[in-house]
Design a protein around this motif. Structure first.
Motif, mmCIF file in Angstrom:
data_model
loop_
_atom_site.group_PDB
_atom_site.id
_atom_site.type_symbol
_atom_site.label_atom_id
_atom_site.label_comp_id
_atom_site.label_asym_id
_atom_site.label_seq_id
_atom_site.Cartn_x
_atom_site.Cartn_y
_atom_site.Cartn_z
ATOM 1 N N ILE A 12 0.841 -1.203 0.000
ATOM 2 C CA ILE A 12 0.000 0.000 0.000
ATOM 3 C C ILE A 12 0.878 1.257 0.000
ATOM 4 O O ILE A 12 0.637 2.200 -0.761
ATOM 5 N N LEU A 13 1.900 1.256 0.846
ATOM 6 C CA LEU A 13 2.802 2.409 0.898
ATOM 7 C C LEU A 13 3.530 2.613 -0.427
ATOM 8 O O LEU A 13 3.692 3.747 -0.893
ATOM 9 N N LEU A 14 3.985 1.534 -1.036
ATOM 10 C CA LEU A 14 4.655 1.655 -2.332
ATOM 11 C C LEU A 14 3.681 2.166 -3.400
ATOM 12 O O LEU A 14 4.060 2.974 -4.249
ATOM 13 N N GLY A 15 2.447 1.704 -3.345
ATOM 14 C CA GLY A 15 1.436 2.193 -4.290
ATOM 15 C C GLY A 15 1.195 3.681 -4.130
ATOM 16 O O GLY A 15 1.121 4.429 -5.106
ATOM 17 N N ILE A 16 1.075 4.129 -2.884
ATOM 18 C CA ILE A 16 0.882 5.560 -2.629
ATOM 19 C C ILE A 16 2.084 6.352 -3.113
ATOM 20 O O ILE A 16 1.952 7.419 -3.727
ATOM 21 N N PHE A 17 3.281 5.840 -2.874
ATOM 22 C CA PHE A 17 4.507 6.497 -3.314
ATOM 23 C C PHE A 17 4.542 6.630 -4.839
ATOM 24 O O PHE A 17 4.895 7.680 -5.378
ATOM 25 N N VAL A 18 4.151 5.576 -5.544
ATOM 26 C CA VAL A 18 4.129 5.613 -7.011
ATOM 27 C C VAL A 18 3.100 6.637 -7.504
ATOM 28 O O VAL A 18 3.358 7.393 -8.443
ATOM 29 N N VAL A 19 1.943 6.681 -6.864
ATOM 30 C CA VAL A 19 0.914 7.656 -7.257
ATOM 31 C C VAL A 19 1.421 9.078 -7.035
ATOM 32 O O VAL A 19 1.241 9.955 -7.885
ATOM 33 N N ILE A 20 2.065 9.324 -5.911
ATOM 34 C CA ILE A 20 2.609 10.656 -5.625
ATOM 35 C C ILE A 20 3.669 11.025 -6.656
ATOM 36 O O ILE A 20 3.694 12.155 -7.157
ATOM 37 N N LEU A 21 4.547 10.106 -6.984
ATOM 38 C CA LEU A 21 5.582 10.381 -7.992
ATOM 39 C C LEU A 21 4.972 10.656 -9.360
ATOM 40 O O LEU A 21 5.401 11.564 -10.075
ATOM 41 N N PHE B 206 1.924 11.831 -10.024
ATOM 42 C CA PHE B 206 1.259 13.129 -9.965
ATOM 43 C C PHE B 206 2.273 14.270 -10.003
ATOM 44 O O PHE B 206 2.090 15.265 -10.702
ATOM 45 N N GLY B 207 3.359 14.137 -9.263
ATOM 46 C CA GLY B 207 4.419 15.156 -9.272
ATOM 47 C C GLY B 207 5.053 15.300 -10.642
ATOM 48 O O GLY B 207 5.338 16.410 -11.096
ATOM 49 N N GLY B 208 5.283 14.186 -11.314
ATOM 50 C CA GLY B 208 5.841 14.248 -12.666
ATOM 51 C C GLY B 208 4.902 14.924 -13.642
ATOM 52 O O GLY B 208 5.330 15.725 -14.486
ATOM 53 N N TRP B 209 3.616 14.618 -13.527
ATOM 54 C CA TRP B 209 2.643 15.258 -14.402
ATOM 55 C C TRP B 209 2.585 16.766 -14.143
ATOM 56 O O TRP B 209 2.537 17.558 -15.078
#
Length: 127
Positions: free
Chosen positions: A35-44, A46-49
């Motif tokens: 779950i934490l890795l999934g949240i981290f990937v989503v944050i990355l 979104f930040g890249g976009w």
């Protein structure tokens, strides 16, 4: 003789040493980690976009600034040319030459020649 004490020794458990190569994670820990890795990937993502979006806006703004600078330069050049023309119109000799050339009026004894390719064009540079 010695009397036996009423206290009995507890049986000793064998010492368990943790495995040195890789400790085991419980099932709950694995789920939390995913779950934490999934949240981290989503944050990355979104930040890249957001970074891409801001970069695109900056490029568009820079293009607009460059276009506005080019327009400003052309307007300033035109303003300078008009200022020169206004200054020339205050000169009586230039004004007389302009009227003679535009309306094909000549002084007495003056001959006007119109060359092909220059008909209708005014050469008012003072030459």
């Amino acid at each position: 003789m010695m009397e036996q004490s009423k206290i009995k020794r507890m049986p000793q458990r064998p010492l368990v040493t943790p495995r040195a190569d890789k400790p085991k994670l419980s099932h709950l820990h694995k789920i939390r980690l995913r779950i934490l890795l999934g949240i981290f990937v989503v944050i990355l993502a979104f930040g890249g976009w957001q970074l891409y979006h801001v970069h695109t806006q900056i490029q568009q703004s820079q293009a607009q600034v460059d276009h506005a600078k080019a327009q400003l330069k052309s307007v300033e050049d035109k303003k300078q040319a008009l200022k020169v023309q206004v200054d020339q119109l205050h000169n009586d000799d230039y004004l007389a030459k302009l009227v003679r050339q535009k309306y094909m009026v000549s002084k007495s004894g003056e001959v006007i020649f119109e060359l092909p390719g220059t008909a209708g064009k005014l050469n008012l540079n003072g030459n």
